[in-house]
Design a protein around this motif. Structure first.
Motif, PDB file in Angstrom:
ATOM      1  N   SER A  86     -33.741  20.632  27.631  1.00  0.00           N
ATOM      2  CA  SER A  86     -34.574  21.550  28.413  1.00  0.00           C
ATOM      3  C   SER A  86     -34.582  21.125  29.882  1.00  0.00           C
ATOM      4  N   PHE A  87     -34.729  22.104  30.750  1.00  0.00           N
ATOM      5  CA  PHE A  87     -34.733  21.819  32.189  1.00  0.00           C
ATOM      6  C   PHE A  87     -35.651  22.826  32.878  1.00  0.00           C
ATOM      7  N   PRO A  88     -36.191  22.427  34.038  1.00  0.00           N
ATOM      8  CA  PRO A  88     -37.086  23.343  34.767  1.00  0.00           C
ATOM      9  C   PRO A  88     -36.290  24.487  35.398  1.00  0.00           C
ATOM     10  N   SER A  89     -36.872  25.690  35.343  1.00  0.00           N
ATOM     11  CA  SER A  89     -36.222  26.846  35.948  1.00  0.00           C
ATOM     12  C   SER A  89     -37.289  27.840  36.342  1.00  0.00           C
ATOM     13  N   THR A  90     -37.151  28.411  37.534  1.00  0.00           N
ATOM     14  CA  THR A  90     -38.125  29.383  38.017  1.00  0.00           C
ATOM     15  C   THR A  90     -37.811  30.801  37.534  1.00  0.00           C
ATOM     16  N   ASN A  91     -36.543  31.082  37.248  1.00  0.00           N
ATOM     17  CA  ASN A  91     -36.159  32.443  36.837  1.00  0.00           C
ATOM     18  C   ASN A  91     -35.683  32.506  35.378  1.00  0.00           C
ATOM     19  N   ASN A  92     -35.873  31.415  34.611  1.00  0.00           N
ATOM     20  CA  ASN A  92     -35.490  31.375  33.198  1.00  0.00           C
ATOM     21  C   ASN A  92     -34.011  31.714  32.990  1.00  0.00           C
ATOM     22  N   GLN A  93     -33.176  31.293  33.886  1.00  0.00           N
ATOM     23  CA  GLN A  93     -31.753  31.597  33.809  1.00  0.00           C
ATOM     24  C   GLN A  93     -31.031  30.479  33.064  1.00  0.00           C
ATOM     25  N   SER A  94     -30.160  30.875  32.133  1.00  0.00           N
ATOM     26  CA  SER A  94     -29.421  29.896  31.333  1.00  0.00           C
ATOM     27  C   SER A  94     -28.237  29.363  32.116  1.00  0.00           C
ATOM     28  N   MET A  95     -27.704  28.269  31.613  1.00  0.00           N
ATOM     29  CA  MET A  95     -26.490  27.679  32.187  1.00  0.00           C
ATOM     30  C   MET A  95     -25.400  27.690  31.119  1.00  0.00           C
ATOM     31  N   THR A  96     -24.195  28.049  31.528  1.00  0.00           N
ATOM     32  CA  THR A  96     -23.059  28.155  30.614  1.00  0.00           C
ATOM     33  C   THR A  96     -22.018  27.099  30.963  1.00  0.00           C
ATOM     34  N   PHE A  97     -21.517  26.447  29.916  1.00  0.00           N
ATOM     35  CA  PHE A  97     -20.541  25.370  30.096  1.00  0.00           C
ATOM     36  C   PHE A  97     -19.349  25.599  29.167  1.00  0.00           C
ATOM     37  N   ASP A  98     -18.282  24.857  29.411  1.00  0.00           N
ATOM     38  CA  ASP A  98     -17.104  24.925  28.557  1.00  0.00           C
ATOM     39  C   ASP A  98     -17.061  23.704  27.639  1.00  0.00           C
ATOM     40  N   SER A  99     -15.909  23.440  27.075  1.00  0.00           N
ATOM     41  CA  SER A  99     -15.799  22.391  26.057  1.00  0.00           C
ATOM     42  C   SER A  99     -16.018  20.983  26.595  1.00  0.00           C
ATOM     43  N   ARG A 100     -15.968  20.783  27.912  1.00  0.00           N
ATOM     44  CA  ARG A 100     -16.115  19.436  28.452  1.00  0.00           C
ATOM     45  C   ARG A 100     -17.506  18.875  28.218  1.00  0.00           C
ATOM     46  N   LEU A 101     -18.527  19.722  28.297  1.00  0.00           N
ATOM     47  CA  LEU A 101     -19.877  19.246  28.070  1.00  0.00           C
ATOM     48  C   LEU A 101     -20.182  19.109  26.579  1.00  0.00           C
ATOM     49  N   ASN A 106     -11.160  27.692  23.584  1.00  0.00           N
ATOM     50  CA  ASN A 106     -12.053  28.851  23.439  1.00  0.00           C
ATOM     51  C   ASN A 106     -13.402  28.405  22.896  1.00  0.00           C
ATOM     52  N   VAL A 107     -14.128  27.687  23.732  1.00  0.00           N
ATOM     53  CA  VAL A 107     -15.425  27.133  23.373  1.00  0.00           C
ATOM     54  C   VAL A 107     -16.408  27.453  24.485  1.00  0.00           C
ATOM     55  N   MET A 108     -17.598  27.869  24.097  1.00  0.00           N
ATOM     56  CA  MET A 108     -18.622  28.197  25.078  1.00  0.00           C
ATOM     57  C   MET A 108     -19.952  27.572  24.654  1.00  0.00           C
ATOM     58  N   LEU A 109     -20.650  26.948  25.636  1.00  0.00           N
ATOM     59  CA  LEU A 109     -21.957  26.357  25.395  1.00  0.00           C
ATOM     60  C   LEU A 109     -22.927  26.944  26.406  1.00  0.00           C
ATOM     61  N   ARG A 110     -24.001  27.514  25.897  1.00  0.00           N
ATOM     62  CA  ARG A 110     -25.011  28.114  26.776  1.00  0.00           C
ATOM     63  C   ARG A 110     -26.361  27.454  26.490  1.00  0.00           C
ATOM     64  N   VAL A 111     -26.981  26.910  27.536  1.00  0.00           N
ATOM     65  CA  VAL A 111     -28.239  26.185  27.402  1.00  0.00           C
ATOM     66  C   VAL A 111     -29.323  26.928  28.176  1.00  0.00           C
ATOM     67  N   TYR A 112     -30.464  27.136  27.508  1.00  0.00           N
ATOM     68  CA  TYR A 112     -31.596  27.835  28.118  1.00  0.00           C
ATOM     69  C   TYR A 112     -32.643  26.810  28.584  1.00  0.00           C
ATOM     70  N   PRO A 113     -33.471  27.186  29.509  1.00  0.00           N
ATOM     71  CA  PRO A 113     -34.446  26.216  30.059  1.00  0.00           C
ATOM     72  C   PRO A 113     -35.361  25.591  29.015  1.00  0.00           C
ATOM     73  N   ASP A 114     -35.691  26.329  27.956  1.00  0.00           N
ATOM     74  CA  ASP A 114     -36.602  25.778  26.949  1.00  0.00           C
ATOM     75  C   ASP A 114     -35.888  24.891  25.929  1.00  0.00           C
ATOM     76  N   GLY A 115     -34.572  24.692  26.084  1.00  0.00           N
ATOM     77  CA  GLY A 115     -33.827  23.821  25.174  1.00  0.00           C
ATOM     78  C   GLY A 115     -33.059  24.558  24.085  1.00  0.00           C
ATOM     79  N   ASN A 116     -33.191  25.893  24.017  1.00  0.00           N
ATOM     80  CA  ASN A 116     -32.393  26.653  23.049  1.00  0.00           C
ATOM     81  C   ASN A 116     -30.920  26.609  23.452  1.00  0.00           C
TER      82      ASN A 116
END
Length: 433
Positions: free
Chosen positions: A85-100, A126-136
């Motif tokens: 989980s991370f702090p976010s003011t607009n609740n925007q997720s972060m998307t990463f590739d296989s490296r993370l 062909n791998v995608m990781l999406r992390v939301y501010p609340d840890g989902n």
């Protein structure tokens, strides 16, 4: 101007690599180095729920010989890891590739009973990781898997097959990881353009069960079931129709003169060999199962009909030979009929002999056509009630007209063979259709 160029050069020289800077910020924001991601989330507590949904991209091949299928799909996992989980003011997720992905904890899913599988890597993994501010977390990957499918081919090619793709955690039992379909039956989506050359895809559905291993315990297992019905038209053209034509072709010999040995024997042998070729071709593309398939029943019954047509001619030829020998012996024993005025008048009553009378002029018309049909007749003239055979004929003597029809087998075969084969087809298609 020289001072400005110098300041500009120093500014460019001090500017950090933006890519490296962003990567560093992301790892710091997610506090990757502050946690031990070799442990599952909430270790020591209740099992972590991991939802799964699947998008089937293609169903590539179904192999009866190898008893397997190949499928390409998008496999998505959903879980919550508060360590990310991370702090976010607009609740925007972060998307990463296989490296993370290699630096955090992800579910260790595998395909039960799979033979081969791989993650696509063109042009990158062909791998995608999406992390939301609340840890989902959403973890998605594109996979092609070849898995086992136990097929029952007893009704082949009029069969319906049900195959399953099974997904399970390799290391985590149901005490540590609770695997479930995220949206129930709606968790499985398929592309409307999916089609197979030999099968009609009737339906997809999902189920969930527990699997037990004696040495490790209970595991949640997800199933993707799909039902396939085989297209029969291809086999009608390639197998059933040619086999039926060969059987019908073997019946042609029943209308050919029994003395035409060069015509009837090659016809029978050709149909037998053709049926053998059809049977061999079908079995070459099938697994060596220990039970009888529906197509085997049809082909072998057809083969028996073709073989019996050859045996039928052998019987006709043998009986005809025996009959000719008997006729030759009777002719040698008959008295001379020279000088007989009208042998017709001396025919005895058919009720006494059991044979009908016939014109004596037909004597010797062996195998000649009469009244549109070819018949084999033999007229034997026998003196009755006279122990001494002489050249004169008395009124007490009579002539027996013996009519032996050696074409009876051919005549009956013209009706019995087609009738029996039609009856077999009615029973066969009523059972397997």
């Amino acid at each position: 101007s020289d001072v400005m160029r110098k300041c500009s050069f120093e500014h460019v020289a001090r500017s950090p690599d933006m890519t490296k800077s962003l990567m560093t910020k992301s790892e710091q924001l997610l506090r990757i180095d502050d946690h031990d991601f070799t442990m599952r989330p909430a270790f020591g507590g209740p099992p972590i729920p991991v939802g799964v949904d699947v998008q089937v991209e293609s169903l590539d091949t179904i192999s009866e010989v190898d008893m397997d299928f190949t499928m390409t799909l998008y496999l998505r996992h959903y879980w919550k890891d508060e360590r990310l989980s991370f702090p976010s003011t607009n609740n925007q997720s972060m998307t990463f590739d296989s490296r993370l992905v290699k630096k955090i904890w992800v579910p260790d899913m595998f395909f039960v009973h799979s033979k081969r599988s791989f993650i696509h890597d063109t042009t990158t993994d062909n791998v995608m990781l999406r992390v939301y501010p609340d840890g989902n977390v959403l973890y998605s990957l594109r996979v092609t898997v070849t898995a086992m499918c136990n097929m029952d081919l007893s009704r082949f090619p009029l069969d319906t097959q049900t195959c399953s793709l099974e997904i399970e955690s390799y290391a985590y039992t149901d005490d540590d990881l609770m695997l479930y379909w995220k949206k129930g039956n709606e968790s499985l989506n398929t592309d409307d353009r999916i089609s197979l050359s030999q099968f009609l895809i009737q339906k997809f559905h999902t189920t969930t069960k527990l699997a037990f291993y004696s040495s490790t315990g209970w595991y949640n297992r997800l199933y993707i079931h799909f039902t396939l019905r085989r297209h029969i038209f291809f086999f009608l053209l390639q197998t059933y129709f040619p086999a039926t034509l060969m059987v019908m072709l073997s019946w042609v010999s029943f209308w050919i003169d029994r003395r035409a040995v060069p015509a009837r024997v090659p016809l029978g042998i050709t149909t037998v060999l053709t049926m053998s070729t059809i049977i061999t071709g079908v079995n070459a593309s099938m697994p060596r199962v220990s039970y009888i398939k529906a197509v085997d029943i049809y082909l072998w019954v057809s083969f028996v009909f073709v073989f019996l047509s050859v045996i039928e001619y052998a019987a006709v030829n043998y009986l005809s030979t025996v009959q000719e020998r008997k006729e030759r012996k009777l002719r040698e024993r008959l008295p001379c009929t020279c000088g007989i005025g009208n042998p017709d008048e001396m025919m005895i009553d058919p009720q006494i002999t059991g044979y009908g009378s016939m014109d004596v002029n037909t004597t010797g018309n062996y195998g000649m056509p009469e009244n549109g049909g070819r018949q084999d007749r033999m007229l034997s003239q026998v003196s009755l009630n006279d122990p001494q055979i002489t050249g004169q004929v008395r009124p007490s003597r009579g002539y027996v007209n013996i009519w032996i029809d050696t074409h009876a087998i051919d005549k009956y075969s013209r009706v019995l063979f087609p009738g029996a084969y039609i009856l077999f087809n009615i029973i066969y298609w009523s059972i397997y259709s």
